[in-house]
Design an enzyme around this catalytic site. Structure first.
Site, short mmCIF file in Angstrom:
data_model
loop_
_atom_site.label_atom_id
_atom_site.label_comp_id
_atom_site.label_asym_id
_atom_site.label_seq_id
_atom_site.Cartn_x
_atom_site.Cartn_y
_atom_site.Cartn_z
N SER A 222 27.17 104.28 75.69
CA SER A 222 27.32 104.70 74.30
C SER A 222 28.76 104.62 73.80
O SER A 222 29.01 104.82 72.61
CB SER A 222 26.80 106.13 74.11
OG SER A 222 27.51 107.03 74.95
N GLY B 28 34.40 97.53 79.99
CA GLY B 28 35.02 97.58 81.31
C GLY B 28 36.28 96.73 81.38
O GLY B 28 37.09 96.68 80.44
N LEU C 267 25.94 89.19 89.56
CA LEU C 267 26.84 90.07 90.32
C LEU C 267 26.55 91.55 90.12
O LEU C 267 27.08 92.38 90.87
CB LEU C 267 28.30 89.81 89.92
CG LEU C 267 29.00 88.61 90.55
CD1 LEU C 267 28.48 87.29 89.98
CD2 LEU C 267 30.51 88.68 90.37
N ALA C 268 25.74 91.90 89.14
CA ALA C 268 25.49 93.31 88.86
C ALA C 268 24.90 94.01 90.08
O ALA C 268 23.91 93.55 90.64
CB ALA C 268 24.55 93.45 87.66
N ILE D 234 27.56 99.40 94.32
CA ILE D 234 28.25 98.86 95.49
C ILE D 234 28.84 99.90 96.44
O ILE D 234 29.14 99.56 97.57
CB ILE D 234 29.39 97.91 95.06
CG1 ILE D 234 30.36 98.63 94.10
CG2 ILE D 234 28.81 96.66 94.41
CD1 ILE D 234 31.56 97.79 93.71
N TYR E 42 22.94 101.14 100.93
CA TYR E 42 23.51 100.06 100.12
C TYR E 42 23.19 98.70 100.72
O TYR E 42 22.66 97.81 100.05
CB TYR E 42 25.03 100.23 99.99
CG TYR E 42 25.73 98.96 99.58
CD1 TYR E 42 25.56 98.44 98.31
CD2 TYR E 42 26.52 98.26 100.48
CE1 TYR E 42 26.19 97.26 97.92
CE2 TYR E 42 27.16 97.08 100.11
CZ TYR E 42 26.99 96.58 98.84
OH TYR E 42 27.60 95.40 98.47
N LYS F 275 20.85 95.55 99.27
CA LYS F 275 21.34 94.19 99.05
C LYS F 275 20.54 93.18 99.86
O LYS F 275 20.25 92.08 99.37
CB LYS F 275 22.83 94.11 99.41
CG LYS F 275 23.74 94.84 98.43
CD LYS F 275 23.69 94.24 97.03
CE LYS F 275 24.31 92.86 96.99
NZ LYS F 275 24.28 92.29 95.61
N VAL G 43 39.21 100.38 100.35
CA VAL G 43 40.33 100.86 101.15
C VAL G 43 41.68 100.34 100.66
O VAL G 43 42.67 101.09 100.64
CB VAL G 43 40.12 100.52 102.65
CG1 VAL G 43 40.13 99.02 102.90
CG2 VAL G 43 41.16 101.23 103.51
N ARG H 142 38.24 94.16 109.14
CA ARG H 142 37.61 93.47 108.02
C ARG H 142 38.29 92.14 107.77
O ARG H 142 39.47 91.95 108.07
CB ARG H 142 37.68 94.32 106.74
CG ARG H 142 36.86 95.62 106.80
CD ARG H 142 35.38 95.35 106.84
NE ARG H 142 34.59 96.58 106.76
CZ ARG H 142 34.14 97.25 107.81
NH1 ARG H 142 34.41 96.82 109.05
NH2 ARG H 142 33.41 98.33 107.64
#
Length: 335
Positions: free
Chosen positions: A41, A46, A85-86, A89, A153, A157, A193, A217
């Site tokens: 609203s 973004g 991509l939505a 996450i 999550y 996915k 991170v 990672r």
């Protein structure tokens, strides 16, 4: 000599971290973009609101929601490709609100697939995640590595991935799946991170609150991730459709060593304070992720163009800008 009109493509999740960088890359490559930002609203777009006007001149922002099939159909009408991509996450929040992850990451993907099917869209690029592999059983991780979801999550996915595979097999939907490893860079949320560390240091902290320092990672700079999406979205169909591609650098670093590197780049002596709320449940923590992206390289010629240090330097500059840092809450745990 006349030039052909720019191809119009759709991007879901366009207002987010990776999505906004992808929009920039698409415009730079000559596309026009219909960019879906989640309805709110406040009419907030973004991160799209921070892009230069010459970029946004080629962007049509559409407020909607991938959980609503009508919104998705409206977004895709008249486009030649969709980059999906939505997603929800944040792994920690998926422990608290798993139903919302299924609604967005599974049902949302189903809505995009159905719209692609009904409208005959020539290309769909679906976004997966390296988290679907779980802790590495063999390294580097190829696309043939077993799927081992260790959080709500990652399970959601993986559900979206399986729908994409199923729609390709059942209906010939021209979908290709990109599975990025750990993307980082400007505009990333504090739940990740690298922004957590850099943001705390930029805010003046020298004792950094973190969780487990042992996991490793494969960190990839966001501009390289955006180029990987573009490569899959524009490659010849026979090279990519019906296939899944990892995108990563092939390198790895532990969270602890990452803190040391960030400290050196920012000229700060850092200590780490373990914050219990930032530690995942033991069986949910993914201890090691390192990518084999040779399939993507062979199919499209894509290569990452930034080293970890180069990407970190650009990320430090972004978060060190007071105007950018002011958008974040560095003093709290961002779930």
């Amino acid at each position: 000599m006349t030039s052909s009109a720019p191809v119009t493509v759709a991007v879901t999740g366009a207002e987010g971290f990776i999505g906004s960088h992808l929009v920039e890359a698409l415009i730079a490559s000559g596309h026009r973009v219909r960019a879906m930002a989640q309805y709110n609203s406040f009419s907030s777009y973004g991160w799209l609101e921070t892009l230069p006007q010459d970029v946004m001149d080629s962007v049509e922002v559409v407020l909607g929601d991938v959980r609503d099939a009508g919104s998705v159909q409206h977004l895709l009408t008249g486009t030649e490709a969709v980059y999906h991509l939505a997603a929800l996450i944040a792994i920690p929040y998926s422990y608290q609100a798993p139903h919302s992850y299924v609604a967005t990451n599974v049902t949302g993907t189903l809505n995009v697939l159905e719209a692609v099917r009904r409208l005959g869209i020539p290309r769909m690029v679906h976004t997966s995640t390296s988290e679907t592999y779980g802790t590495a059983q063999t390294v580097p991780i190829t696309e043939d590595h077993p799927i081992n979801t260790q959080s709500p999550y990652s399970a959601s996915k993986a559900g979206g991935d399986r729908l994409a595979d199923g729609y390709y097999a059942s209906f010939g939907i021209p979908v290709a799946t990109l599975r990025p490893f750990n993307t980082f860079g400007p505009r990333q949320s504090m739940r990740a991170v690298i922004p957590t560390v850099i943001g705390q240091v930029a805010a003046g902290e020298r004792t950094i609150a973190l969780g487990d320092l042992r996991p490793t990672r494969d960190f990839m700079f966001v501009k390289d991730t955006a180029q990987a999406f573009l490569a899959v979205g524009t490659a010849p169909a026979e090279a990519v459709v019906g296939r899944t591609f990892n995108a990563g650098t092939g390198g790895e670093i532990s969270v602890g060593d990452l803190v040391t590197l960030v400290g050196k780049l920012m000229g700060a002596e850092l200590e780490v304070r373990e914050d219990a709320q930032r530690i995942r449940p033991a069986a949910s923590e993914v201890m090691r992720l390192v990518c084999d992206a040779s399939r993507l390289r062979a199919a499209t010629g894509w290569e990452p163009a930034h080293s970890l240090q180069e990407g970190l330097e650009q990320t430090v500059r972004f978060f060190s800008d007071p105007a950018n840092l002011a958008r974040y809450k560095t003093a709290i745990y961002n779930v």
